[in-house]
Design an enzyme around this catalytic site. Structure first.
Site, PDB file in Angstrom:
ATOM      1  CE1 TYR A 101      -4.051   1.288  -0.687  1.00 53.96           C
ATOM      2  CE2 TYR A 101      -3.551   2.785   1.110  1.00 53.96           C
ATOM      3  CZ  TYR A 101      -4.330   2.438   0.013  1.00 53.96           C
ATOM      4  OH  TYR A 101      -5.357   3.237  -0.377  1.00 53.96           O
ATOM      5  NE  ARG A 154      -8.229  11.871  -3.879  1.00 51.94           N
ATOM      6  CZ  ARG A 154      -8.330  11.635  -2.581  1.00 51.94           C
ATOM      7  NH1 ARG A 154      -8.971  12.479  -1.812  1.00 51.94           N
ATOM      8  NH2 ARG A 154      -7.816  10.541  -2.027  1.00 51.94           N
ATOM      9  CE  LYS A 172      -7.573   2.648   1.087  1.00 56.68           C
ATOM     10  NZ  LYS A 172      -7.568   3.410   2.334  1.00 56.68           N
ATOM     11  CD  GLU A 243      -9.933   4.197  -0.683  1.00 56.44           C
ATOM     12  OE1 GLU A 243      -8.997   4.973  -0.413  1.00 56.44           O
ATOM     13  OE2 GLU A 243     -10.698   3.695   0.159  1.00 56.44           O
ATOM     14  CG  ASP A 244      -8.131   6.980  -3.817  1.00 55.13           C
ATOM     15  OD1 ASP A 244      -8.326   7.506  -2.709  1.00 55.13           O
ATOM     16  OD2 ASP A 244      -7.067   6.411  -4.111  1.00 55.13           O
ATOM     17  CG  ASP A 266     -10.697   4.550   3.840  1.00 59.52           C
ATOM     18  OD1 ASP A 266     -10.965   4.498   5.060  1.00 59.52           O
ATOM     19  OD2 ASP A 266      -9.546   4.408   3.399  1.00 59.52           O
ATOM     20  CG  ASP A 267     -10.607   8.725  -0.263  1.00 56.14           C
ATOM     21  OD1 ASP A 267      -9.437   8.377  -0.072  1.00 56.14           O
ATOM     22  OD2 ASP A 267     -11.321   8.260  -1.163  1.00 56.14           O
ATOM     23  CG  ASN A 405      -0.928   8.676   1.696  1.00 58.68           C
ATOM     24  OD1 ASN A 405       0.114   8.558   2.294  1.00 58.68           O
ATOM     25  ND2 ASN A 405      -2.099   8.415   2.245  1.00 58.68           N
TER      26      ASN A 405
END
Length: 544
Positions: A101, A154, A172, A243-244, A266-267, A405
């Site tokens: 990750y 993203r 993940k 996610e993202d 999650d973000d 990140n």
């Protein structure tokens, strides 16, 4: 886990068995198993233990000369011997997690099409409209419980990577299994491959995604709606993790589905929970209570506003007035301090547009005197020496979180935060930084990685068969994580427990999340006499 006891033999024999990642044990098949499963002659004579295999694999991994080569090696291992892969990850989490990750997954996504070896996960394109439920039957598992989905727009702080973003759901879900014991066969990574506006990718002859500009507007919404509906029919007990996604889509989808299906972003929510835990741990050092904190965010996207919302909820739960608490939470974006005069602002940001004069970051710090500075920008080096020295001038123990990140996108390094604050900063980052030697001690920066919370949250939600995930469940997860930090760890500058405790912490978080769901009437399963035992029994053990 896959049951391999003598009374439950695998449904495969010979080479087919050796090529199935879930059943394969390689040279660890015993002589009796080799006879029974048609493996005689297909393996070297000596029978290995799993421990012996781990020794060989770890030596080969460490022989690689770059992290991207280590990533490729680990994915190949996952693809041929799943249990050996997870045993390796669990036993060496601090070493392996940065490889599977952040930060290495960022490079892996950038190079995804060029390092592609083996299909992994499920891809949905605009051409699948009207057929998504039917093609889900092509996935080999029927009891899917956890789905991580992205549209690749993203990816970390790297932007629009299109179908290359599949590395994120794959990574993940590996952490869901390693950290919380979700069986790998119950995990499904999904890429909504709706095109990309990244012209560099589309002009790359090796790019594997849909060659078209991004689908947007009503057609995009209809595709996501069909996907969510199809998932609910195919896998009615599954938790869906977004996610993202780009911030506007992230908030729109969360608002649309959070009360309708078991899901979270999650973000927004995972990042918020781990950051809140770091704030609670930092408060034990600074002595400034949560309800008194003044927090300034650099960045006003989904991560920053998600953190602000959960911090506000925690402050209100602790007895603070909501209006007064919100007045101590400020965000800075490209236009400067978010205020009413530099709007209009999107709905998720508007509540934090205060009636204040416009300011740049440095002036905002000087005038507002925050206790905490949180970066969620994806802009490396945004926290300059001048900024951190000012934070240290205003606070005996300045709290500095550089959450972007991968590591190359962090607002500052741990070493810079300590050096510019005369070693007084309480620091956490989204990607890992190594220990920093100081004059009389070594400081160990904590990694505020969502992996500290999302695996336990998912496990807890599945254990109680939650109908939805409430803010109270994320608050419970944050409190458990903060309470897991020992005084000696705080003294070493660490605001999070060590990674080798991740499975224990995940189980504790799962219990707290499940208890919150039962207490609030959001659990569908009967409440057991021993919640902890229920959770332990659910956790996949990759040993053989």
């Amino acid at each position: 886990m896959y049951d391999q006891s003598p009374e439950h033999d695998p449904p495969l024999r010979g080479y087919a068995l050796l090529r199935h990642a879930g059943y394969n044990k390689g040279t660890a098949f015993s002589m009796a198993e080799r006879e029974r499963f048609g493996l005689r002659g297909l393996l070297p004579a000596r029978v290995s233990s799993q421990a012996g295999q781990l020794h060989r694999v770890l030596a080969n991994l460490r022989r690689k000369t770059s992290d991207i080569e280590r990533y490729i090696f680990l994915l190949a291992l996952q693809g041929r011997n799943e249990r050996l892969f997870y045993r390796l990850v669990i036993d060496n989490l601090a070493e392996i997690m940065p490889l599977i990750y952040t930060p290495t997954v960022g490079q892996a996504c950038l190079e995804f099409a060029h390092i592609f070896r083996q299909p992994r996960g499920f891809y949905i394109t605009p051409e699948d409209r009207g057929q998504i439920r039917a093609i889900l039957d092509n996935w080999p598992e029927r009891d899917v419980r956890l789905i991580v989905v992205t549209d690749g727009e993203r990816i970390l702080g790297l932007g629009d990577l299109g179908a290359n973003g599949m590395g994120i759901p794959v990574g993940k879900l590996a952490l869901y299994t390693a950290c919380a014991g979700i069986p790998p066969r119950q995990c499904l990574p999904v890429m909504l491959d709706v095109g990309t506006d990244n012209e560099t990718l589309r002009s790359d002859p090796l790019y594997l995604g849909t060659d078209r500009p991004r689908l947007r507007g009503p057609e995009y919404d209809a595709l996501v709606e069909e996907f969510v509906t199809a998932v609910q029919d195919a896998y009615p007990r599954a938790l869906l993790q977004f996610e993202d996604f780009l911030t506007p889509n992230a908030y729109t989808l969360l608002a649309r589905y959070r009360d309708r299906v078991l899901c979270f972003n999650d973000d927004i929510q995972g990042t918020a929970a781990v950051t809140l835990a770091c704030l609670l741990a930092a408060s034990r050092v600074t002595g400034t209570g949560l309800t008194d904190l003044r927090i300034l965010f650099l960045g006003a996207g989904s991560a920053a506003t998600g953190i602000a919302e959960l911090v506000l909820a925690a402050q209100v739960a602790a007895g603070a007035d909501a209006t007064a608490a919100r007045s101590r939470l400020w965000l800075v974006n490209r236009a400067g301090l978010v205020v009413r005069t530099n709007g209009p602002h999107p709905a998720h940001l508007a509540p934090y547009a205060h009636d204040l004069p416009e300011r740049d970051l440095l002036t905002a710090i000087r005038d507002l005197r925050p206790h905490v500075l949180i970066g969620a920008t994806g802009s490396p080096g945004s926290f300059t020496g001048e900024i951190i020295r000012l934070m240290a001038e205003l606070n005996e123990r300045p709290v500095i979180f550089a959450l972007s990140n991968p590591s190359s996108r962090a607002e500052c390094t741990a070493e810079d935060a300590y050096r510019w604050s005369s070693e007084r900063a309480l620091f956490a980052s989204g990607s890992p930084f190594g220990p920093v030697g100081c004059q009389d001690r070594t400081l160990i920066p904590g990694q505020a990685n969502n992996a500290y919370v999302f695996p336990g949250i998912g496990l807890g939600a599945l254990a109680c068969q939650a109908s939805t995930l409430s803010d109270a469940m994320f608050l419970a997860a944050a409190r458990v994580l903060a309470d897991s930090v020992e005084p000696a760890q705080l003294a070493a500058g660490t605001l999070l427990p060590p990674l080798h405790d991740m499975r224990r912490v995940s189980a504790d978080i799962a219990r707290a999340v499940a208890e919150t769901a039962w207490d609030s009437g959001l659990a569908g399963a009967p409440r057991p006499a021993d919640i902890g035992q229920l959770i332990r029994d659910m956790m996949y053990d990759p040993s053989y």
